[in-house]
Design a protein around this motif. Structure first.
Motif, short mmCIF file in Angstrom:
data_model
loop_
_atom_site.label_atom_id
_atom_site.label_comp_id
_atom_site.label_asym_id
_atom_site.label_seq_id
_atom_site.Cartn_x
_atom_site.Cartn_y
_atom_site.Cartn_z
N THR A 13 25.75 28.13 -20.54
CA THR A 13 24.92 29.11 -19.84
C THR A 13 23.46 28.91 -20.22
OG1 THR A 13 26.70 30.72 -19.67
CG2 THR A 13 24.45 31.57 -19.49
N LEU A 14 23.18 28.79 -21.51
CA LEU A 14 21.83 28.49 -21.97
C LEU A 14 21.67 27.02 -22.38
CD1 LEU A 14 20.90 31.64 -24.09
CD2 LEU A 14 20.36 31.13 -21.70
N TRP A 15 22.78 26.32 -22.56
CA TRP A 15 22.73 24.89 -22.92
C TRP A 15 24.04 24.24 -22.55
CZ3 TRP A 15 22.12 28.46 -27.19
CH2 TRP A 15 23.32 28.76 -27.84
N ASP A 16 24.01 22.91 -22.46
CA ASP A 16 25.22 22.12 -22.28
C ASP A 16 25.82 21.92 -23.66
OD1 ASP A 16 27.18 20.25 -21.77
OD2 ASP A 16 25.84 18.71 -21.01
N VAL A 17 27.03 22.44 -23.86
CA VAL A 17 27.60 22.45 -25.21
C VAL A 17 28.22 21.12 -25.61
CG1 VAL A 17 29.90 23.27 -24.54
CG2 VAL A 17 28.99 23.84 -26.80
N VAL A 106 21.93 22.72 -30.79
CA VAL A 106 22.06 22.66 -29.34
C VAL A 106 20.69 22.39 -28.72
CG1 VAL A 106 24.06 24.18 -29.28
CG2 VAL A 106 21.76 25.16 -29.13
N GLU A 107 20.72 21.78 -27.55
CA GLU A 107 19.48 21.54 -26.80
C GLU A 107 19.50 22.45 -25.58
OE1 GLU A 107 17.07 17.94 -24.53
OE2 GLU A 107 18.75 17.47 -25.87
N LEU A 108 18.64 23.45 -25.61
CA LEU A 108 18.61 24.41 -24.52
C LEU A 108 18.20 23.71 -23.22
CD1 LEU A 108 17.85 26.22 -27.23
CD2 LEU A 108 17.52 27.96 -25.48
N TYR A 109 18.69 24.27 -22.11
CA TYR A 109 18.24 23.77 -20.82
C TYR A 109 16.71 23.79 -20.79
CZ TYR A 109 23.06 24.25 -19.14
OH TYR A 109 24.41 24.13 -18.96
N ALA A 110 16.12 22.84 -20.09
CA ALA A 110 14.67 22.62 -20.14
C ALA A 110 13.87 23.88 -19.82
CB ALA A 110 14.29 21.49 -19.19
N GLU A 111 14.40 24.68 -18.90
CA GLU A 111 13.67 25.87 -18.45
C GLU A 111 14.00 27.12 -19.25
OE1 GLU A 111 17.63 25.74 -16.44
OE2 GLU A 111 16.07 24.28 -16.93
N ALA A 112 14.95 27.02 -20.19
CA ALA A 112 15.50 28.22 -20.83
C ALA A 112 14.44 29.04 -21.58
CB ALA A 112 16.63 27.85 -21.77
N LEU A 113 13.63 28.39 -22.41
CA LEU A 113 12.69 29.15 -23.23
C LEU A 113 11.64 29.85 -22.38
CD1 LEU A 113 12.17 26.77 -26.28
CD2 LEU A 113 13.58 28.82 -26.13
N THR A 138 18.80 28.82 -33.07
CA THR A 138 18.26 28.01 -31.98
C THR A 138 16.81 28.37 -31.75
OG1 THR A 138 18.68 29.51 -30.12
CG2 THR A 138 20.55 28.19 -30.92
N ASP A 139 16.17 27.61 -30.89
CA ASP A 139 14.76 27.86 -30.57
C ASP A 139 14.57 29.15 -29.78
OD1 ASP A 139 14.04 25.53 -31.84
OD2 ASP A 139 14.02 24.33 -30.00
N ALA A 140 15.68 29.72 -29.28
CA ALA A 140 15.60 30.95 -28.49
C ALA A 140 15.71 32.21 -29.34
CB ALA A 140 16.69 30.96 -27.43
N ALA A 141 15.80 32.06 -30.64
CA ALA A 141 16.10 33.19 -31.52
C ALA A 141 15.16 34.38 -31.32
CB ALA A 141 16.04 32.73 -32.98
N ASN A 220 20.33 27.39 -11.69
CA ASN A 220 19.32 27.05 -12.68
C ASN A 220 18.74 28.36 -13.22
OD1 ASN A 220 16.40 26.49 -13.54
ND2 ASN A 220 17.17 24.41 -13.24
N LEU A 221 18.44 28.39 -14.50
CA LEU A 221 17.93 29.63 -15.09
C LEU A 221 16.62 30.08 -14.46
CD1 LEU A 221 18.77 29.01 -18.86
CD2 LEU A 221 19.81 30.72 -17.35
#
Length: 234
Positions: A13-17, A106-113, A138-141, A220-221
């Motif tokens: 949902t936020l990244w490809d696991v 994990v690597e978040l989807y490019a647009e997630a942040l 993660t970087d979204a913390a 896409n997010l």
């Protein structure tokens, strides 16, 4: 009624696991090969899967505890290889620690942040996951106000427990919450059952499997803010 809280599934949902899981499994295997020889060399993917299924049959109480289930599997692999109880328990903890390091990378989807930063200024954000990913590693913390794992509440989605936990923590009504997830059963049906609005994250372009669809669907997010505005508009 206004939407005040957005809850997110995490994996896919936020990244490809899959990349993170593949690295994590390899890190775990490398630790076992080096520190517990004889434990895993004779297993390929298929035989290891059968071993895991057997562990699960004997320990159904671990169904909603993915970390404890992995520790039990690692422990039993070492016991069968002739290691002592103490060695097997210590080895399970160490091998799992190696797994978790990569699992959390994990690597978040490019647009997630960018999207999360936009949403965090308008809503309270929470994470609800059946897995053992930690959003705070993660970087979204910084954008998340709370997170619940199935291991925390003792039940996996689509059971209502995690959704109820989010309601109790935030103090809002179900109609004030939108859940975003990729799994039609776990996320969409589960969230709908407690009265949440739902957004299906369909990055793979899959066909809806049947039954009542999500309130909105996105590929896409970047489409999420508009979907939320549409929900709020009725």
């Amino acid at each position: 009624m206004a939407i005040e809280v957005i809850t997110f599934d995490l994996d896919n949902t936020l990244w490809d696991v899959e990349p993170a899981l593949l690295r994590a499994e390899e890190a775990q295997r490398a630790w076992l090969l080096q520190h517990r020889p004889g434990t895993i060399e004779h297993h390929d993917h298929a035989s290891l899967w059968e071993f895991k299924k057997d562990v699960f049959k004997r320990h159904p109480e671990l169904a909603h505890h993915v970390s404890r289930f992995r520790l039990q599997t690692l422990r039993e692999l070492q016991l069968l290889a002739g290691y002592s109880e103490a060695e097997a328990s210590a080895g399970a903890e160490s091998a799992f620690a190696e797994f978790l390091v990569e699992r959390q990378r994990v690597e978040l989807y490019a647009e997630a942040l960018e999207v999360l930063a936009q949403l965090a200024g308008r809503y309270r954000l929470g994470a609800l996951t059946n897995g053992n990913a930690d959003i705070y590693k993660t970087d979204a913390a910084e954008y998340f106000d709370f997170a619940f794992l199935a291991e925390d509440v003792g039940a996996s989605k689509p059971a209502p427990d995690m959704f109820h936990a989010a309601l109790e923590l935030t103090g809002v009504r179900p109609a004030n919450v939108t859940h975003v997830g990729d799994n039609p059963e776990h996320d969409i049906a589960g969230a709908r059952s407690v009265g949440f609005h739902t957004v299906w994250m369909n990055a793979a372009g899959s066909e809806w499997p049947g039954g009542e669809p999500a309130d909105r669907e996105i590929a896409n997010l970047r489409e999420l803010p508009a979907a939320l505005d549409s929900l709020a508009a009725g």
